[in-house]
Scaffold this motif. Structure first.
Motif, PDB file in Angstrom:
ATOM      1  N   VAL A  95       0.824  -0.997  -0.133  1.00 27.45           N
ATOM      2  CA  VAL A  95      -0.049   0.054  -0.063  1.00 27.45           C
ATOM      3  C   VAL A  95       0.866   1.284  -0.003  1.00 27.45           C
ATOM      4  O   VAL A  95       1.795   1.186   0.909  1.00 27.45           O
ATOM      5  N   LEU A  96       0.554   2.413  -1.115  1.00 31.23           N
ATOM      6  CA  LEU A  96       1.086   3.494  -0.932  1.00 31.23           C
ATOM      7  C   LEU A  96       0.176   4.646  -0.627  1.00 31.23           C
ATOM      8  O   LEU A  96      -0.970   4.274  -0.946  1.00 31.23           O
ATOM      9  N   VAL A  97       0.507   5.969  -0.569  1.00 31.24           N
ATOM     10  CA  VAL A  97      -0.417   6.960  -0.302  1.00 31.24           C
ATOM     11  C   VAL A  97      -0.026   8.154  -1.122  1.00 31.24           C
ATOM     12  O   VAL A  97       1.207   8.253  -1.412  1.00 31.24           O
ATOM     13  N   GLU A  98      -0.851   8.763  -1.826  1.00 27.06           N
ATOM     14  CA  GLU A  98      -0.614  10.003  -2.673  1.00 27.06           C
ATOM     15  C   GLU A  98      -1.682  10.923  -2.549  1.00 27.06           C
ATOM     16  O   GLU A  98      -2.797  10.755  -2.280  1.00 27.06           O
ATOM     17  N   THR A  99      -1.063  12.123  -3.190  1.00 25.82           N
ATOM     18  CA  THR A  99      -2.239  13.228  -3.332  1.00 25.82           C
ATOM     19  C   THR A  99      -2.653  13.273  -4.933  1.00 25.82           C
ATOM     20  O   THR A  99      -3.881  13.619  -4.828  1.00 25.82           O
ATOM     21  N   ASP A 100      -2.064  13.134  -5.782  1.00 20.03           N
ATOM     22  CA  ASP A 100      -2.368  13.398  -7.261  1.00 20.03           C
ATOM     23  C   ASP A 100      -2.934  14.628  -7.186  1.00 20.03           C
ATOM     24  O   ASP A 100      -3.542  15.255  -7.925  1.00 20.03           O
ATOM     25  N   ALA A 101      -2.137  15.585  -6.488  1.00 18.40           N
ATOM     26  CA  ALA A 101      -2.490  17.115  -6.225  1.00 18.40           C
ATOM     27  C   ALA A 101      -1.906  17.902  -7.720  1.00 18.40           C
ATOM     28  O   ALA A 101      -1.043  17.261  -8.268  1.00 18.40           O
TER      29      ALA A 101
END
Length: 291
Positions: free
Chosen positions: A235-241
């Motif tokens: 599992v990873l986390v991102e914003t795609d901001a």
């Protein structure tokens, strides 16, 4: 009338106690300087960002920015929606390059050669975002999109880089092409959008699943179900901001400093402490992108 408009950046969240990375962001589409974005992110425990290229110019910028800042790693690619625009033209100027004439397969080959050259650079850690987008591309653009995706898979394998996948309403075709071509050693599904069944398929293949702010949206139950079954080591986390700002700030500008909001929501779904998930995510991102 409240003083908060949709243009007002959300407040700084409580800092994370374990530092993590934003595995997918577009600093070139956000307001303010790179320095400010990185400082704001670091102040809440987001000490690393992966800057993602979507076209030749953006990929060059990502590579240059990663070379200039220790906290930034780059990925380079032609976005799935960019490939048809290169081949078939873009009369409406929908992308940031304005209106374009059709360039045919030769123009796509030339653009892919540029991505290939950038992918060789040491601070470029991935090839992406590439993949398929059935939401924006009609049947006429599918051939260009698939040809581009297959070429990116080959580039990632040849340079030993992670492959970052954009999969919008195209799950079966993306998984099929990965099987047909043979996936690179490290594959990241950016802004994971599949269900729990697909999460099991990805887990079996050892693909990383990166979750964005939309995992916090009210209607995102299938995403939370997928996160619940995704192995913590994938599992990873991102914003795609600047896109996909997490609730309760949906519709306002997103930026890497908002990672803690999404990570806390994810920890709740997984029944893990914030520290345990942050520790896993930090290690996973470094492993996925080889830094």
């Amino acid at each position: 009338m409240s003083s908060t408009t949709k243009d007002t950046p959300p407040p700084l969240p409580e800092p994370l106690r374990v530092a993590v990375a934003d595995s997918h962001t577009h600093l070139d589409m956000q307001d303010g300087t790179v320095e400010d974005a990185l400082a704001k992110a670091a102040s809440v425990g987001v000490t690393t960002v992966v800057q993602v290229g979507c076209d030749v110019n953006g990929s060059r910028w990502a590579a240059e920015t990663a070379a200039a800042y220790e906290a930034v790693h780059a990925t380079v690619a032609l976005h799935p929606n960019e490939a048809p625009r290169i081949v078939l033209g873009d009369p409406d100027g929908w992308s940031r390059q304005g209106a374009r004439e059709p360039g045919g397969d030769g123009a796509l080959d030339a653009a892919l050669a540029e991505i290939d050259a950038l992918a060789a650079l040491p601070h470029v850690r991935g090839v992406g975002e590439t993949g398929l987008d059935h939401f924006r591309t009609g049947p006429d653009g599918m051939a260009a999109q698939q040809r581009s995706f297959r070429a990116h898979i080959e580039i990632a394998k040849r340079h030993g880089k992670a492959l970052v996948i954009h999969d919008r309403e195209a799950h079966d075709d993306v998984l099929r092409i990965l099987r047909e071509e043979g996936a690179p050693e490290r594959v990241v599904f950016h802004c994971y959008s599949g269900d729990a069944e697909m999460a099991k398929i990805c887990a079996e293949a050892g693909y990383y699943m990166s979750f964005a702010g939309n995992v916090t949206f009210k209607n995102a139950r299938p995403l939370r179900d997928a996160l619940a079954v995704a192995p913590p080591e994938l599992v990873l986390v991102e914003t795609d901001a600047p896109f996909l700002t997490p609730a309760p700030y949906r519709g306002r500008p997103n930026a890497p400093y908002l990672i803690p909001v999404t990570l806390r929501a994810m920890a709740e779904v997984k029944g893990m402490t914030e520290e345990a998930l942050a520790t896993a995510v930090a290690a996973n991102t470094a492993r996925a992108f080889g830094y």
